[in-house]
Design an enzyme around this catalytic site. Sequence first.
Site, PDB file in Angstrom:
ATOM      1  N   ASP A 146     -25.187  31.461  25.740  1.00 52.80           N
ATOM      2  CA  ASP A 146     -24.231  31.647  26.289  1.00 52.80           C
ATOM      3  C   ASP A 146     -24.163  33.044  26.911  1.00 52.80           C
ATOM      4  O   ASP A 146     -24.575  33.949  26.096  1.00 52.80           O
ATOM      5  CB  ASP A 146     -22.914  31.142  25.784  1.00 52.80           C
ATOM      6  CG  ASP A 146     -21.682  31.546  26.568  1.00 52.80           C
ATOM      7  OD1 ASP A 146     -21.484  31.407  27.736  1.00 52.80           O
ATOM      8  OD2 ASP A 146     -20.576  32.181  25.771  1.00 52.80           O
ATOM      9  N   ASP A 155     -20.981  35.260  28.800  1.00 54.22           N
ATOM     10  CA  ASP A 155     -19.820  35.851  28.555  1.00 54.22           C
ATOM     11  C   ASP A 155     -19.419  35.681  27.033  1.00 54.22           C
ATOM     12  O   ASP A 155     -19.099  34.527  26.566  1.00 54.22           O
ATOM     13  CB  ASP A 155     -18.727  35.270  29.442  1.00 54.22           C
ATOM     14  CG  ASP A 155     -18.952  35.619  30.861  1.00 54.22           C
ATOM     15  OD1 ASP A 155     -19.625  36.781  31.076  1.00 54.22           O
ATOM     16  OD2 ASP A 155     -18.585  34.935  31.811  1.00 54.22           O
ATOM     17  N   THR A 208     -17.680  40.398  28.727  1.00 55.92           N
ATOM     18  CA  THR A 208     -17.320  40.235  30.181  1.00 55.92           C
ATOM     19  C   THR A 208     -16.036  39.113  29.912  1.00 55.92           C
ATOM     20  O   THR A 208     -15.225  38.985  30.819  1.00 55.92           O
ATOM     21  CB  THR A 208     -18.177  39.718  31.143  1.00 55.92           C
ATOM     22  OG1 THR A 208     -19.004  38.919  30.583  1.00 55.92           O
ATOM     23  CG2 THR A 208     -18.815  40.716  31.910  1.00 55.92           C
ATOM     24  N   LYS A 223     -11.970  29.932  27.917  1.00 54.36           N
ATOM     25  CA  LYS A 223     -13.311  30.601  27.484  1.00 54.36           C
ATOM     26  C   LYS A 223     -14.335  29.595  27.871  1.00 54.36           C
ATOM     27  O   LYS A 223     -14.114  28.522  27.229  1.00 54.36           O
ATOM     28  CB  LYS A 223     -13.592  31.411  26.345  1.00 54.36           C
ATOM     29  CG  LYS A 223     -12.802  32.377  25.922  1.00 54.36           C
ATOM     30  CD  LYS A 223     -13.151  33.145  24.680  1.00 54.36           C
ATOM     31  CE  LYS A 223     -12.668  34.616  24.676  1.00 54.36           C
ATOM     32  NZ  LYS A 223     -12.625  35.167  23.257  1.00 54.36           N
ATOM     33  N   GLY A 224     -15.609  29.775  28.499  1.00 54.37           N
ATOM     34  CA  GLY A 224     -16.326  28.710  28.868  1.00 54.37           C
ATOM     35  C   GLY A 224     -16.214  27.679  29.743  1.00 54.37           C
ATOM     36  O   GLY A 224     -17.092  26.836  30.099  1.00 54.37           O
ATOM     37  N   VAL A 225     -15.093  27.565  30.204  1.00 58.43           N
ATOM     38  CA  VAL A 225     -14.476  26.664  31.156  1.00 58.43           C
ATOM     39  C   VAL A 225     -14.759  27.193  32.527  1.00 58.43           C
ATOM     40  O   VAL A 225     -14.435  28.570  32.906  1.00 58.43           O
ATOM     41  CB  VAL A 225     -12.884  26.459  30.920  1.00 58.43           C
ATOM     42  CG1 VAL A 225     -12.567  25.453  31.886  1.00 58.43           C
ATOM     43  CG2 VAL A 225     -13.148  25.766  29.643  1.00 58.43           C
ATOM     44  N   ALA A 248     -21.587  29.284  32.103  1.00 57.40           N
ATOM     45  CA  ALA A 248     -20.680  28.580  33.145  1.00 57.40           C
ATOM     46  C   ALA A 248     -20.236  29.506  34.263  1.00 57.40           C
ATOM     47  O   ALA A 248     -19.430  29.102  35.170  1.00 57.40           O
ATOM     48  CB  ALA A 248     -19.163  28.128  32.476  1.00 57.40           C
ATOM     49  N   SER A 249     -20.793  30.776  34.272  1.00 58.98           N
ATOM     50  CA  SER A 249     -20.384  31.762  35.269  1.00 58.98           C
ATOM     51  C   SER A 249     -21.134  31.594  36.545  1.00 58.98           C
ATOM     52  O   SER A 249     -22.356  31.586  36.421  1.00 58.98           O
ATOM     53  CB  SER A 249     -20.141  33.098  34.861  1.00 58.98           C
ATOM     54  OG  SER A 249     -20.177  34.094  35.785  1.00 58.98           O
ATOM     55  N   LYS A 250     -20.635  31.763  37.687  1.00 57.25           N
ATOM     56  CA  LYS A 250     -21.381  31.705  39.029  1.00 57.25           C
ATOM     57  C   LYS A 250     -21.767  33.206  39.153  1.00 57.25           C
ATOM     58  O   LYS A 250     -22.744  33.611  40.035  1.00 57.25           O
ATOM     59  CB  LYS A 250     -20.580  31.590  39.934  1.00 57.25           C
ATOM     60  CG  LYS A 250     -20.299  30.116  40.140  1.00 57.25           C
ATOM     61  CD  LYS A 250     -19.693  29.381  41.414  1.00 57.25           C
ATOM     62  CE  LYS A 250     -19.754  27.903  41.515  1.00 57.25           C
ATOM     63  NZ  LYS A 250     -18.727  27.348  42.370  1.00 57.25           N
ATOM     64  N   ASN A 251     -21.237  34.083  38.227  1.00 55.70           N
ATOM     65  CA  ASN A 251     -21.828  35.620  38.142  1.00 55.70           C
ATOM     66  C   ASN A 251     -22.763  35.919  37.216  1.00 55.70           C
ATOM     67  O   ASN A 251     -23.072  37.211  36.949  1.00 55.70           O
ATOM     68  CB  ASN A 251     -20.558  36.269  38.035  1.00 55.70           C
ATOM     69  CG  ASN A 251     -19.540  36.302  39.101  1.00 55.70           C
ATOM     70  OD1 ASN A 251     -19.890  36.844  40.357  1.00 55.70           O
ATOM     71  ND2 ASN A 251     -18.262  35.742  38.917  1.00 55.70           N
ATOM     72  N   LYS A 302     -19.081  22.798  30.958  1.00 51.91           N
ATOM     73  CA  LYS A 302     -18.772  22.755  29.428  1.00 51.91           C
ATOM     74  C   LYS A 302     -17.485  22.225  29.500  1.00 51.91           C
ATOM     75  O   LYS A 302     -16.587  22.896  30.036  1.00 51.91           O
ATOM     76  CB  LYS A 302     -19.139  24.096  28.760  1.00 51.91           C
ATOM     77  CG  LYS A 302     -20.440  24.827  29.107  1.00 51.91           C
ATOM     78  CD  LYS A 302     -20.204  26.285  28.374  1.00 51.91           C
ATOM     79  CE  LYS A 302     -21.677  26.955  28.765  1.00 51.91           C
ATOM     80  NZ  LYS A 302     -21.645  28.456  28.517  1.00 51.91           N
ATOM     81  N   GLU A 337     -22.778  30.248  21.226  1.00 51.44           N
ATOM     82  CA  GLU A 337     -21.619  30.294  22.026  1.00 51.44           C
ATOM     83  C   GLU A 337     -20.327  31.026  21.377  1.00 51.44           C
ATOM     84  O   GLU A 337     -20.369  31.154  20.096  1.00 51.44           O
ATOM     85  CB  GLU A 337     -21.077  28.727  22.345  1.00 51.44           C
ATOM     86  CG  GLU A 337     -21.668  28.182  23.295  1.00 51.44           C
ATOM     87  CD  GLU A 337     -20.858  28.549  24.749  1.00 51.44           C
ATOM     88  OE1 GLU A 337     -19.839  29.206  24.486  1.00 51.44           O
ATOM     89  OE2 GLU A 337     -21.171  28.382  25.735  1.00 51.44           O
ATOM     90  N   ASP A 338     -19.507  31.540  22.155  1.00 53.70           N
ATOM     91  CA  ASP A 338     -18.138  31.923  21.687  1.00 53.70           C
ATOM     92  C   ASP A 338     -16.904  31.188  22.056  1.00 53.70           C
ATOM     93  O   ASP A 338     -15.844  31.474  21.815  1.00 53.70           O
ATOM     94  CB  ASP A 338     -18.045  33.570  22.351  1.00 53.70           C
ATOM     95  CG  ASP A 338     -17.634  33.375  23.661  1.00 53.70           C
ATOM     96  OD1 ASP A 338     -18.286  32.584  24.627  1.00 53.70           O
ATOM     97  OD2 ASP A 338     -16.756  33.980  24.342  1.00 53.70           O
TER      98      ASP A 338
END
Length: 218
Positions: A10, A12, A18, A46-48, A118-121, A148, A172-173
């Site tokens: 993962d 972030d 971040t 988180k992760g969503v 899960a980030s677009k960044n 996720k 994962e966090d």
Amino acid sequence: MKKFEAVIFDLDGVITDTAEYHYLAWKQLGEALGIPFDREFNETLKGVSRTDSLDRILELGQRQNDFSLAEKEALATKKNDHYVGLIQNVSPADILPGIAQLLIDLRAKGYKIAMASASKNAFAVTDSLGLFDYFDHIVDAAKVVHSKPDPEVFLKAAEAIGVAPETCIGVEDAAAGVTAINDAGMYAIAIGTDAGLSHADMVLSATDELTIEVIENI
Ligand code: B16
Ligand code: MG
């Protein structure tokens, strides 16, 4: 023969923090909407994905029916603009402790390395961290239909690097991310102290505890 072929990270909260900037940006938006929330609620974000995170915040404030789709898109864009501003200064100094060495060690031992974010960044952040070349493949939010806790992002990463899910370790966090790893049929390592991570196969309190020795001794 190695028990595992690949490690899928993962971004972030695992590679870099971040997650804190996501929190600050959502918190500011929540307060502007009259929906203040604390770090405990933030764990559920988180992760969503971005849109699902906004929905959860609006539900918290019982305002889920107050906005049109276009208004919700504008709110999500406002949060993202704030977040993108906060990550402008991300540099290799922001790689979490032990992660750079772990990536070097994994490469040296012949493991494949992928990212499931899960980030677009995710691409921009990985590039700012100077870590782009360590990853055989990056799957970000733009490439998945189901975010996720659905396992899709981890399964796509395994497929892209040509390994079977059961030969992968996922790191994962977030509780949603651990569920995604479990449902992908991979070995789940969670990083963090939150009680909601106990469904992982292994829980480590911080990134510097995740070493090549830990991975080779599973
Ligand atoms: P963006 P990860 C996730 O990244 C974050 O944990 C989550 O808090 C965020 O809402 C999501 O990315 C979407 O990010 O708004 O940048 O597309 O932990 O899966 O790497
Ligand atoms: Mg995360």
